[in-house]
Design a protein around this motif. Structure first.
Motif, PDB file in Angstrom:
ATOM      1  N   ASP A 243      -2.378  13.127  24.156  1.00  0.00           N
ATOM      2  CA  ASP A 243      -2.470  12.215  25.292  1.00  0.00           C
ATOM      3  C   ASP A 243      -1.244  11.317  25.336  1.00  0.00           C
ATOM      4  N   GLN A 244      -1.407  10.057  25.028  1.00  0.00           N
ATOM      5  CA  GLN A 244      -0.349   9.056  25.183  1.00  0.00           C
ATOM      6  C   GLN A 244       0.693   9.159  24.070  1.00  0.00           C
ATOM      7  N   ARG A 245       1.968   8.987  24.466  1.00  0.00           N
ATOM      8  CA  ARG A 245       3.064   8.968  23.502  1.00  0.00           C
ATOM      9  C   ARG A 245       3.342   7.533  23.057  1.00  0.00           C
ATOM     10  N   LEU A 246       3.636   7.369  21.772  1.00  0.00           N
ATOM     11  CA  LEU A 246       3.907   6.048  21.219  1.00  0.00           C
ATOM     12  C   LEU A 246       5.297   6.024  20.597  1.00  0.00           C
ATOM     13  N   GLU A 247       5.891   4.828  20.607  1.00  0.00           N
ATOM     14  CA  GLU A 247       7.192   4.640  19.966  1.00  0.00           C
ATOM     15  C   GLU A 247       7.030   4.332  18.484  1.00  0.00           C
ATOM     16  N   GLN A 248       5.940   3.656  18.131  1.00  0.00           N
ATOM     17  CA  GLN A 248       5.682   3.301  16.742  1.00  0.00           C
ATOM     18  C   GLN A 248       4.197   3.056  16.549  1.00  0.00           C
ATOM     19  N   LEU A 249       3.770   2.941  15.295  1.00  0.00           N
ATOM     20  CA  LEU A 249       2.367   2.658  15.026  1.00  0.00           C
ATOM     21  C   LEU A 249       2.267   1.780  13.789  1.00  0.00           C
ATOM     22  N   GLU A 250       1.218   0.952  13.781  1.00  0.00           N
ATOM     23  CA  GLU A 250       0.921   0.081  12.653  1.00  0.00           C
ATOM     24  C   GLU A 250      -0.417   0.538  12.061  1.00  0.00           C
ATOM     25  N   LEU A 251      -0.421   0.765  10.748  1.00  0.00           N
ATOM     26  CA  LEU A 251      -1.622   1.256  10.080  1.00  0.00           C
ATOM     27  C   LEU A 251      -2.239   0.166   9.219  1.00  0.00           C
ATOM     28  N   LEU A 252      -3.526  -0.098   9.433  1.00  0.00           N
ATOM     29  CA  LEU A 252      -4.280  -1.004   8.569  1.00  0.00           C
ATOM     30  C   LEU A 252      -4.797  -0.219   7.366  1.00  0.00           C
ATOM     31  N   PRO A 253      -5.128  -0.885   6.269  1.00  0.00           N
ATOM     32  CA  PRO A 253      -5.770  -0.164   5.165  1.00  0.00           C
ATOM     33  C   PRO A 253      -7.097   0.432   5.629  1.00  0.00           C
ATOM     34  N   ALA A 254      -7.552   1.484   4.960  1.00  0.00           N
ATOM     35  CA  ALA A 254      -8.765   2.187   5.379  1.00  0.00           C
ATOM     36  C   ALA A 254     -10.034   1.554   4.820  1.00  0.00           C
ATOM     37  N   ARG A 255      -9.880   0.702   3.807  1.00  0.00           N
ATOM     38  CA  ARG A 255     -11.033   0.054   3.204  1.00  0.00           C
ATOM     39  C   ARG A 255     -10.697  -1.406   2.922  1.00  0.00           C
ATOM     40  N   GLU A 256     -11.692  -2.165   2.521  1.00  0.00           N
ATOM     41  CA  GLU A 256     -11.466  -3.567   2.184  1.00  0.00           C
ATOM     42  C   GLU A 256     -11.088  -3.734   0.712  1.00  0.00           C
ATOM     43  N   PHE A 257     -10.760  -2.615   0.074  1.00  0.00           N
ATOM     44  CA  PHE A 257     -10.283  -2.624  -1.311  1.00  0.00           C
ATOM     45  C   PHE A 257      -9.358  -1.423  -1.483  1.00  0.00           C
ATOM     46  N   SER A 258      -8.600  -1.426  -2.564  1.00  0.00           N
ATOM     47  CA  SER A 258      -7.631  -0.357  -2.810  1.00  0.00           C
ATOM     48  C   SER A 258      -8.136   0.594  -3.881  1.00  0.00           C
ATOM     49  N   LEU A 259      -7.733   1.865  -3.760  1.00  0.00           N
ATOM     50  CA  LEU A 259      -8.016   2.850  -4.793  1.00  0.00           C
ATOM     51  C   LEU A 259      -6.734   3.276  -5.495  1.00  0.00           C
ATOM     52  N   ALA A 260      -5.740   2.380  -5.507  1.00  0.00           N
ATOM     53  CA  ALA A 260      -4.518   2.633  -6.260  1.00  0.00           C
ATOM     54  C   ALA A 260      -4.853   2.598  -7.757  1.00  0.00           C
ATOM     55  N   PRO A 261      -4.060   3.283  -8.594  1.00  0.00           N
ATOM     56  CA  PRO A 261      -4.368   3.337 -10.036  1.00  0.00           C
ATOM     57  C   PRO A 261      -4.557   1.962 -10.676  1.00  0.00           C
ATOM     58  N   GLU A 262      -3.702   0.983 -10.316  1.00  0.00           N
ATOM     59  CA  GLU A 262      -3.840  -0.336 -10.932  1.00  0.00           C
ATOM     60  C   GLU A 262      -5.118  -1.036 -10.473  1.00  0.00           C
ATOM     61  N   SER A 263      -5.532  -0.798  -9.230  1.00  0.00           N
ATOM     62  CA  SER A 263      -6.767  -1.387  -8.723  1.00  0.00           C
ATOM     63  C   SER A 263      -7.979  -0.774  -9.420  1.00  0.00           C
ATOM     64  N   ILE A 264      -7.916   0.527  -9.660  1.00  0.00           N
ATOM     65  CA  ILE A 264      -9.003   1.204 -10.374  1.00  0.00           C
ATOM     66  C   ILE A 264      -9.112   0.680 -11.804  1.00  0.00           C
ATOM     67  N   ARG A 265      -7.971   0.475 -12.454  1.00  0.00           N
ATOM     68  CA  ARG A 265      -7.993  -0.075 -13.819  1.00  0.00           C
ATOM     69  C   ARG A 265      -8.637  -1.462 -13.844  1.00  0.00           C
ATOM     70  N   ASP A 266      -8.276  -2.303 -12.860  1.00  0.00           N
ATOM     71  CA  ASP A 266      -8.856  -3.649 -12.794  1.00  0.00           C
ATOM     72  C   ASP A 266     -10.363  -3.582 -12.558  1.00  0.00           C
ATOM     73  N   PHE A 267     -10.786  -2.682 -11.674  1.00  0.00           N
ATOM     74  CA  PHE A 267     -12.215  -2.516 -11.390  1.00  0.00           C
ATOM     75  C   PHE A 267     -12.971  -2.134 -12.661  1.00  0.00           C
ATOM     76  N   ARG A 268     -12.450  -1.140 -13.373  1.00  0.00           N
ATOM     77  CA  ARG A 268     -13.133  -0.655 -14.576  1.00  0.00           C
ATOM     78  C   ARG A 268     -13.199  -1.749 -15.644  1.00  0.00           C
ATOM     79  N   ARG A 269     -12.113  -2.517 -15.782  1.00  0.00           N
ATOM     80  CA  ARG A 269     -12.097  -3.584 -16.772  1.00  0.00           C
ATOM     81  C   ARG A 269     -13.148  -4.652 -16.437  1.00  0.00           C
ATOM     82  N   ARG A 270     -13.209  -5.068 -15.173  1.00  0.00           N
ATOM     83  CA  ARG A 270     -14.179  -6.093 -14.785  1.00  0.00           C
ATOM     84  C   ARG A 270     -15.620  -5.559 -14.847  1.00  0.00           C
ATOM     85  N   PHE A 271     -15.775  -4.276 -14.522  1.00  0.00           N
ATOM     86  CA  PHE A 271     -17.103  -3.661 -14.597  1.00  0.00           C
ATOM     87  C   PHE A 271     -17.616  -3.704 -16.035  1.00  0.00           C
TER      88      PHE A 271
END
Length: 258
Positions: A175-203
């Motif tokens: 449909d519509q053509r865009l010149e650029q796009l802005e992406l928000l994160p997909a969740r309210e938390f991250s699943l990056a390796p360092e975030s997973i390590r922090d989660f496991r430690r606090r858990f």
């Protein structure tokens, strides 16, 4: 409320008693406020705490879209209910830090971008159909950004972005053509390796027993987002915030009379 919001040069946060009041008030404000005044609704998860169900992707998408707009918001209305206004949210730095942008002509390293999307919570699927999903097929890169009504198709020429177009997920027609796009994160938390390590430690500091037999702990360790993980959000961060931390300091808050 609509008349008051129209006279302000700052946002007006309206808090209702419950979620049903939010839906009713949003409809009424759409009528009385007219087309020129922005109305943002910050929705409830629509799930029960610690049930093994996650909110619908459209709900997470709407919440993230509101959180991204609030800090710089001028005149307008924000509607939510009392319980939702008290929920613990990710720090503002998380939403800003995991936002991604793409533009025509930009050179894109697909593998690096795939890793960044995964860290931001996007899921790799064969064909996108819901917010928070992406699919890579040769030189075509499809993504359904959080906060967007339609998915986007990015066409690469070698490693350069040749076109960005929205498309219908059912018919696959562009449909519509865009010149650029802005992406928000997909969740309210991250699943990056360092975030997973922090989660496991606090858990581990909060729960006893054989953690290897706890599916939620095990799944997050493998980079997955098990159903209901949203209610464990504080374990992903050193500190959390609330909706009030996202509002401009001059915002006006309207509470139920009682």
């Amino acid at each position: 409320l609509a008349r008051a919001a129209a006279t302000l040069i700052r946002p007006l946060l309206v808090i209702t008693r419950d979620a049903a009041g939010v839906a009713r008030l949003e409809d009424e404000l759409q009528f009385f406020a007219g087309p020129g005044l922005p109305i943002l609704t910050f929705p409830d998860y629509e799930t029960l705490p610690y049930d093994q169900f996650s909110p619908h992707p459209d709900i997470i998408s709407q919440r993230l879209r509101v959180l991204s707009k609030l800090p710089a918001m001028g005149p307008g209305l924000v509607v939510t209910d009392l319980a939702t206004s008290l929920q613990r949210l990710p720090p503002r730095a998380f939403v800003d830090g995991h936002a991604l942008s793409l533009a025509l002509g930009e050179v894109l390293d697909l593998e690096q971008f795939r890793l960044r999307l995964t860290a931001a919570g996007y899921a790799s699927v064969p064909q996108v159909g819901a917010p928070g999903e992406f699919a890579i097929r040769g030189s075509l890169f499809d993504i359904f950004p959080m906060g967007s009504d339609l998915p986007l198709r990015i066409d690469l020429f070698d490693r350069q972005i040749d076109s960005i177009r929205s498309f219908d997920p059912d018919t696959q027609r562009s449909d519509q053509r865009l010149e650029q796009l802005e992406l928000l994160p997909a969740r309210e938390f991250s699943l990056a390796p360092e975030s997973i390590r922090d989660f496991r430690r606090r858990f581990r500091t909060r729960f006893e027993g054989d953690l290897t037999r706890m599916p939620l702990y095990r799944d997050v360790g493998e980079g997955l987002a098990p159903a209901g993980i949203e209610y464990y959000l504080p374990l992903f961060f050193e500190g959390t915030t609330s909706l009030f931390d996202y509002l401009p300091r001059t915002a006006v808050i309207a509470l139920p009379a009682e």
